[in-house]
Design a protein around this motif. Structure first.
Motif, PDB file in Angstrom:
ATOM      1  N   LEU A 244       0.825  -1.207   0.000  1.00  0.00           N
ATOM      2  CA  LEU A 244       0.000   0.000   0.000  1.00  0.00           C
ATOM      3  C   LEU A 244       0.860   1.257   0.000  1.00  0.00           C
ATOM      4  O   LEU A 244       1.913   1.299   0.640  1.00  0.00           O
ATOM      5  N   PRO A 245       0.416   2.319  -0.678  1.00  0.00           N
ATOM      6  CA  PRO A 245       1.144   3.594  -0.655  1.00  0.00           C
ATOM      7  C   PRO A 245       0.907   4.309   0.677  1.00  0.00           C
ATOM      8  O   PRO A 245      -0.041   3.997   1.400  1.00  0.00           O
ATOM      9  N   PRO A 246       1.757   5.295   1.011  1.00  0.00           N
ATOM     10  CA  PRO A 246       1.536   6.066   2.247  1.00  0.00           C
ATOM     11  C   PRO A 246       0.175   6.753   2.226  1.00  0.00           C
ATOM     12  O   PRO A 246      -0.337   7.121   1.169  1.00  0.00           O
ATOM     13  N   TYR A 247      -0.371   6.939   3.409  1.00  0.00           N
ATOM     14  CA  TYR A 247      -1.668   7.601   3.543  1.00  0.00           C
ATOM     15  C   TYR A 247      -1.498   9.117   3.587  1.00  0.00           C
ATOM     16  O   TYR A 247      -2.314   9.865   3.062  1.00  0.00           O
ATOM     17  N   GLN A 248      -0.435   9.572   4.253  1.00  0.00           N
ATOM     18  CA  GLN A 248      -0.182  11.000   4.387  1.00  0.00           C
ATOM     19  C   GLN A 248       1.292  11.275   4.097  1.00  0.00           C
ATOM     20  O   GLN A 248       2.156  10.423   4.342  1.00  0.00           O
ATOM     21  N   GLY A 249       1.560  12.471   3.595  1.00  0.00           N
ATOM     22  CA  GLY A 249       2.939  12.877   3.374  1.00  0.00           C
ATOM     23  C   GLY A 249       3.375  13.870   4.430  1.00  0.00           C
ATOM     24  O   GLY A 249       2.577  14.658   4.928  1.00  0.00           O
ATOM     25  N   GLY A 250       4.659  13.840   4.791  1.00  0.00           N
ATOM     26  CA  GLY A 250       5.158  14.779   5.782  1.00  0.00           C
ATOM     27  C   GLY A 250       6.470  14.326   6.361  1.00  0.00           C
ATOM     28  O   GLY A 250       7.198  13.522   5.776  1.00  0.00           O
ATOM     29  N   TYR A 264      10.344   6.693   0.455  1.00  0.00           N
ATOM     30  CA  TYR A 264       9.654   6.573   1.734  1.00  0.00           C
ATOM     31  C   TYR A 264      10.422   5.711   2.729  1.00  0.00           C
ATOM     32  O   TYR A 264      11.189   4.820   2.349  1.00  0.00           O
ATOM     33  N   ALA A 265      10.167   5.979   3.992  1.00  0.00           N
ATOM     34  CA  ALA A 265      10.810   5.237   5.068  1.00  0.00           C
ATOM     35  C   ALA A 265      10.279   3.802   5.114  1.00  0.00           C
ATOM     36  O   ALA A 265       9.235   3.475   4.549  1.00  0.00           O
ATOM     37  N   GLU A 266      10.994   2.956   5.821  1.00  0.00           N
ATOM     38  CA  GLU A 266      10.557   1.580   6.015  1.00  0.00           C
ATOM     39  C   GLU A 266       9.392   1.551   7.003  1.00  0.00           C
ATOM     40  O   GLU A 266       9.099   2.528   7.696  1.00  0.00           O
ATOM     41  N   LEU A 267       8.721   0.403   7.080  1.00  0.00           N
ATOM     42  CA  LEU A 267       7.662   0.208   8.078  1.00  0.00           C
ATOM     43  C   LEU A 267       8.254   0.279   9.483  1.00  0.00           C
ATOM     44  O   LEU A 267       9.383  -0.137   9.702  1.00  0.00           O
ATOM     45  N   PRO A 268       7.485   0.813  10.449  1.00  0.00           N
ATOM     46  CA  PRO A 268       6.117   1.339  10.357  1.00  0.00           C
ATOM     47  C   PRO A 268       6.054   2.815   9.977  1.00  0.00           C
ATOM     48  O   PRO A 268       4.990   3.367   9.786  1.00  0.00           O
ATOM     49  N   HIS A 269       7.244   3.465   9.868  1.00  0.00           N
ATOM     50  CA  HIS A 269       7.279   4.923   9.770  1.00  0.00           C
ATOM     51  C   HIS A 269       6.670   5.436   8.473  1.00  0.00           C
ATOM     52  O   HIS A 269       6.212   6.583   8.409  1.00  0.00           O
ATOM     53  N   LYS A 270       6.619   4.592   7.454  1.00  0.00           N
ATOM     54  CA  LYS A 270       6.005   4.956   6.173  1.00  0.00           C
ATOM     55  C   LYS A 270       4.572   5.467   6.350  1.00  0.00           C
ATOM     56  O   LYS A 270       4.098   6.302   5.579  1.00  0.00           O
ATOM     57  N   PHE A 271       3.888   4.969   7.384  1.00  0.00           N
ATOM     58  CA  PHE A 271       2.483   5.345   7.601  1.00  0.00           C
ATOM     59  C   PHE A 271       2.284   6.244   8.821  1.00  0.00           C
ATOM     60  O   PHE A 271       1.153   6.463   9.242  1.00  0.00           O
ATOM     61  N   GLU A 272       3.376   6.750   9.383  1.00  0.00           N
ATOM     62  CA  GLU A 272       3.252   7.545  10.608  1.00  0.00           C
ATOM     63  C   GLU A 272       3.849   8.940  10.394  1.00  0.00           C
ATOM     64  O   GLU A 272       4.845   9.327  11.002  1.00  0.00           O
ATOM     65  N   ALA A 273       3.194   9.697   9.526  1.00  0.00           N
ATOM     66  CA  ALA A 273       3.665  11.042   9.185  1.00  0.00           C
ATOM     67  C   ALA A 273       3.423  12.015  10.328  1.00  0.00           C
ATOM     68  O   ALA A 273       2.395  11.964  11.005  1.00  0.00           O
ATOM     69  N   GLY A 274       4.374  12.912  10.537  1.00  0.00           N
ATOM     70  CA  GLY A 274       4.194  13.988  11.504  1.00  0.00           C
ATOM     71  C   GLY A 274       4.442  13.560  12.934  1.00  0.00           C
ATOM     72  O   GLY A 274       4.702  12.394  13.230  1.00  0.00           O
ATOM     73  N   THR A 275       4.359  14.533  13.820  1.00  0.00           N
ATOM     74  CA  THR A 275       4.526  14.237  15.246  1.00  0.00           C
ATOM     75  C   THR A 275       3.298  13.486  15.743  1.00  0.00           C
ATOM     76  O   THR A 275       2.177  13.979  15.626  1.00  0.00           O
ATOM     77  N   PRO A 276       3.479  12.296  16.276  1.00  0.00           N
ATOM     78  CA  PRO A 276       2.329  11.506  16.711  1.00  0.00           C
ATOM     79  C   PRO A 276       1.825  11.939  18.085  1.00  0.00           C
ATOM     80  O   PRO A 276       2.400  12.832  18.725  1.00  0.00           O
ATOM     81  N   ASN A 277       0.776  11.285  18.519  1.00  0.00           N
ATOM     82  CA  ASN A 277       0.280  11.454  19.890  1.00  0.00           C
ATOM     83  C   ASN A 277       1.188  10.618  20.788  1.00  0.00           C
ATOM     84  O   ASN A 277       0.877   9.480  21.135  1.00  0.00           O
TER      85      ASN A 277
END
Length: 404
Positions: A244-250, A264-277
């Protein structure tokens, strides 16, 4: 056996009064209450190690990063994922479902089919409708019967080589019905389809084993299992997440950026754009620790006893009908009283300190099936008691008398 009074002492809000009455909290299907250890852990993060993660070489950043990744490991162990990088932190179940639906936009083509069930929350309907509108794929619905159970013979007929993904909840938020997801997963795989399980209503009551289930995706929220709001998990098989492609860019989700091309970064960071909670993710780990300490076998026993007792007591009320009657059910009783709108019952019993949910529960197709405007939903957690159910029953009787 649980020491219920000891458990209840862990939850400070249960000592509160609402409208001058002791709080009876039966809206656990919407969100669970939080034990003191979770509340304290949120403050501890901000007081002691607040920093951004994965980016800094300074000590606080390293401490926060370590705590965040330890929490990811706790989730991996809890759901028995094969790899930690198959565990994605999200803001909740809705985010996880949208992430997968967005990814499938690059896979589906006109003539492909997506199967959803008649028991779904709107969050597991609307993203797939949007996906089908975007791709030209067709949305098909697995029907339900009067008991609130999915009709497996119809599911079998709907499956075909055109089916690309099946999406179904583990447990219905509106009725408490536990779906036969292992059967559904295996049948989906027989035709080469992927399957996503919405586990939002399941994880407060049981431990899903994603490897034993063999599901391709499993999404859930932290706030329904004693964790903070704004937290959630999407589990995905490594092969699917790589596809799957990334959901968000950042920030964070990239390996290298130039104006000509981004990798894009490797998993899991590919899908964790931006500062998380960050605090939320760490404290979700605390909540999982707490629930495992209580023990899911103990939780299930307590909640099934509450379900049986509430069902028996409520059916003593003349004109009361329960929706969702199945042997496979968790601690939800969704009901109406003949001739009375559910909202009116809910409003009166709130004045008596009782919190229930009224309405369609973001599951309007279920209400349309039964031809009703909504239900009164009492959803129980392991910290609830039979005595509280007695209070509910007497309150409903009083409301019925007032409204008749």
């Amino acid at each position: 056996m649980l020491d219920i009074q000891k458990i209840r002492a862990d939850f400070p809000i249960l000592n509160e009064k609402v409208n001058g009455k002791p709080l009876v909290y039966f809206d656990n299907g919407a969100t669970s209450q939080k034990p003191q250890v979770v509340i304290d852990a949120i403050a501890k993060y901000y007081q002691e190690i607040n920093a951004n993660i994965h980016r800094g070489v300074h000590t606080l950043s390293q401490l926060a990063t370590d705590a965040y990744e330890i929490a990811r490991g706790k989730v991996q162990h809890h759901i028995n994922a094969k790899h930690a990088h198959e565990v994605l932190f999200t803001s909740g179940t809705t985010f996880g479902i949208n992430l997968v639906a967005n990814g499938f936009a690059s896979i589906l083509k006109p003539g492909d089919e997506v199967l959803v069930s008649a028991l779904e929350h709107h969050s597991n309907i609307v993203p797939w409708q949007m996906l089908c509108e975007k791709t030209g794929a067709t949305l098909k619905v697995i029907p339900m019967d009067e008991n609130g159970e999915l009709i497996m013979s119809q599911y079998d007929k709907l499956l075909s080589v055109k089916t690309k993904i099946v999406t179904v909840n583990h447990i219905s938020n509106a009725l408490g019905i536990i779906n036969p997801i292992k059967y559904m997963i295996d049948k989906a795989h027989e035709v080469g389809a992927a399957i996503l399980i919405d586990g939002a209503q399941a994880v407060p009551h049981l431990k899903p084993d994603v490897q034993a289930l063999d599901c391709d995706f499993y999404a859930f929220s932290g706030h329904k299992m004693c964790g903070p709001t704004g937290t959630g998990i999407l589990y995905g098989k490594e092969a699917w997440l790589n596809k799957l492609p990334p959901y968000q860019g950042g920030g964070e989700m990239i390996k290298e950026v130039t104006f000509e091309k981004t990798t894009y970064a490797e998993l899991p960071h590919k899908f964790e754009a931006g500062t998380p909670n960050i605090a939320g993710g760490i404290v979700l780990g605390t909540a999982i620790d707490y629930m495992n300490e209580v023990g899911f076998e103990n939780i299930q026993q307590q909640e099934l006893e509450l379900l049986a007792y509430a069902t028996k007591r409520l059916l003593e009320i003349e004109g009361l009908r329960i929706y969702g009657n199945s042997a496979a059910k968790t601690s939800v009783v969704s009901f109406n009283i003949e001739g009375i709108h559910p909202y009116d019952i809910g409003t009166i019993i709130d004045k008596l300190g009782i919190a229930v949910r009224t309405g369609h529960h973001c599951a309007q197709p279920i209400m349309n099936f039964y031809e009703i405007p909504g239900t009164i939903r009492a959803s129980f957690s392991f910290y609830n008691t039979k005595e509280e159910i007695d209070v509910l029953v007497e309150a409903v009787k009083k409301a019925q008398l007032m409204l008749s």
